[in-house]
Design an enzyme around this catalytic site. Structure first.
Site, mmCIF file in Angstrom:
data_model
loop_
_atom_site.group_PDB
_atom_site.id
_atom_site.type_symbol
_atom_site.label_atom_id
_atom_site.label_comp_id
_atom_site.label_asym_id
_atom_site.label_seq_id
_atom_site.Cartn_x
_atom_site.Cartn_y
_atom_site.Cartn_z
ATOM 1 N N GLY A 165 -0.458 4.626 0.265
ATOM 2 C CA GLY A 165 -1.201 5.807 0.683
ATOM 3 C C GLY A 165 -2.024 6.379 -0.454
ATOM 4 O O GLY A 165 -2.758 5.651 -1.135
ATOM 5 N N SER A 171 0.845 -1.197 0.000
ATOM 6 C CA SER A 171 0.000 0.000 0.000
ATOM 7 C C SER A 171 0.877 1.243 0.000
ATOM 8 O O SER A 171 1.884 1.309 0.703
ATOM 9 C CB SER A 171 -0.929 -0.008 1.222
ATOM 10 O OG SER A 171 -0.195 -0.164 2.417
ATOM 11 N N GLY A 190 -5.172 0.105 5.295
ATOM 12 C CA GLY A 190 -4.354 -0.992 4.796
ATOM 13 C C GLY A 190 -4.917 -2.347 5.171
ATOM 14 O O GLY A 190 -4.791 -3.323 4.406
ATOM 15 N N ASP A 191 -5.543 -2.433 6.341
ATOM 16 C CA ASP A 191 -6.160 -3.684 6.767
ATOM 17 C C ASP A 191 -7.375 -4.006 5.898
ATOM 18 O O ASP A 191 -7.587 -5.168 5.513
ATOM 19 C CB ASP A 191 -6.582 -3.588 8.230
ATOM 20 C CG ASP A 191 -5.437 -3.147 9.133
ATOM 21 O OD1 ASP A 191 -4.286 -3.542 8.863
ATOM 22 O OD2 ASP A 191 -5.691 -2.383 10.084
ATOM 23 N N GLY A 197 -2.152 4.705 -3.969
ATOM 24 C CA GLY A 197 -2.760 3.417 -4.242
ATOM 25 C C GLY A 197 -1.947 2.243 -3.738
ATOM 26 O O GLY A 197 -1.554 2.185 -2.571
#
Length: 320
Positions: free
Chosen positions: A219, A217, A248-249, A222
């Site tokens: 931020g 990831s 992110g999870d 993308g």
């Protein structure tokens, strides 16, 4: 069934404020209390989409009881492992422009006896699993090798979302999937991540160290997906983000829910991650929050594009 193992879960209280004033009185508007921890968030996002999931969490004290209750309310099959320490609490202060100030407790220490019980419970909980997700930081008292120890007896694919020495150790066990963020990529590669290509090269280093697939990831830029078939990059722009906590999870959950392979899974990952950014606190997105039409995939010619947010970790050079 997707099983998540979170050794350092938390209660996450999020407060929306007008402005953070150091040393002053700050009045909160909306507040939210959610079960937290990276693996816990993955399980919450999966459950919100009706994907069968089980969360293995060590729980201690009244906070641990409250964590279990909150997870059960969200429809998650909880494997709560009683431990001697206290489940930690975290606080996030969110300003109108999306700036988040977090205060995270370290978590209660786990003894060697605690770890033996947690490991046994985790292995028992994965008997009917299709995937196992090992996610988050390790609390005090847990050796960096614990994730690697845990997966030695697994017979199903496993994903790792951690950082530093625990991540490096886990790579030696050849995880099917690793989900680093930009900082974790840079730390592993010992290099700045200034362009999409830098991220891809760092992800390829992770594959060389043992990872099967790397979903990284980035931020606002993308994510990149690097696997045996090459590299893909995509974005899902968000006009007004409310909180990036847990994004992110949610991305990892979307990728797993879509089969953890190829372009379709990357699109789901990007859409779920962006949906989390549009929500307050550490809320996880449900089906009505996901906007797949906003996802944009890019070709290899775009890999040289600089990332929009500057990134210059101290003492690091560009990935070669």
């Amino acid at each position: 069934m997707i099983v998540t193992v979170t050794l350092n879960p938390s209660l996450d209280r999020t407060m929306e404020i007008e402005r953070l004033v150091r040393g002053g009185i700050v009045r909160a508007g909306d507040t939210h209390l959610d079960p937290g921890g990276k693996g816990v968030n993955v399980a919450r996002a999966l459950a919100a989409h009706g994907v069968p999931t089980r969360a293995v969490v060590p729980c201690g004290g009244p906070e641990g009881d409250q964590l279990t209750t909150l997870l059960e309310v969200e429809g998650i099959d909880v494997c709560a492992v009683p431990v001697a320490g206290r489940t930690r609490s975290n606080v996030s202060l969110v300003e109108p422009d999306g700036t988040v100030t977090k205060v995270n407790e370290p978590g209660g220490a786990l003894t060697s006896d605690d770890l033996d019980v947690v490991a046994a419970a985790a292995l028992n909980a994965t008997a009917d699993a299709e995937w196992v997700v090992l996610s988050g930081s390790l609390p005090p008292g847990v050796p960096d090798t614990f994730y690697r120890r845990l997966v030695a007896d697994l017979s199903v694919p496993f994903a790792v979302d951690s950082s530093g020495p625990p991540l490096a150790e886990a790579l030696g066990a050849r995880p099917a999937l690793v989900k680093p963020n930009r900082d974790e990529l840079a730390e592993f590669a010992g290099a700045r991540i200034d362009t999409v290509g830098d991220a891809v090269r760092a992800a390829e280093k992770m594959r060389g160290a043992g990872a099967g697939t790397v979903l990284a990831s980035l931020g606002v830029d993308g994510a990149v997906l690097v696997d045996g078939s090459g590299a893909r990059w995509g974005e899902s722009p968000v006009d007004r983000g409310r909180s990036a906590v847990g994004a992110g999870d949610a991305m990892l959950a979307g990728f797993l829910a879509a089969g953890a392979d190829g372009e379709h899974a990357l699109i789901e990952a990007l859409a779920w991650g962006a949906a989390a950014v549009r929500l307050p606190g550490s809320r996880m997105p449900g089906p009505g929050d996901v906007e797949r039409g906003a996802v944009r995939l890019h070709g290899a010619a775009d890999l040289s594009r600089p990332l929009r947010e500057p990134h210059q970790p101290h003492g690091m050079e560009r990935v070669r």
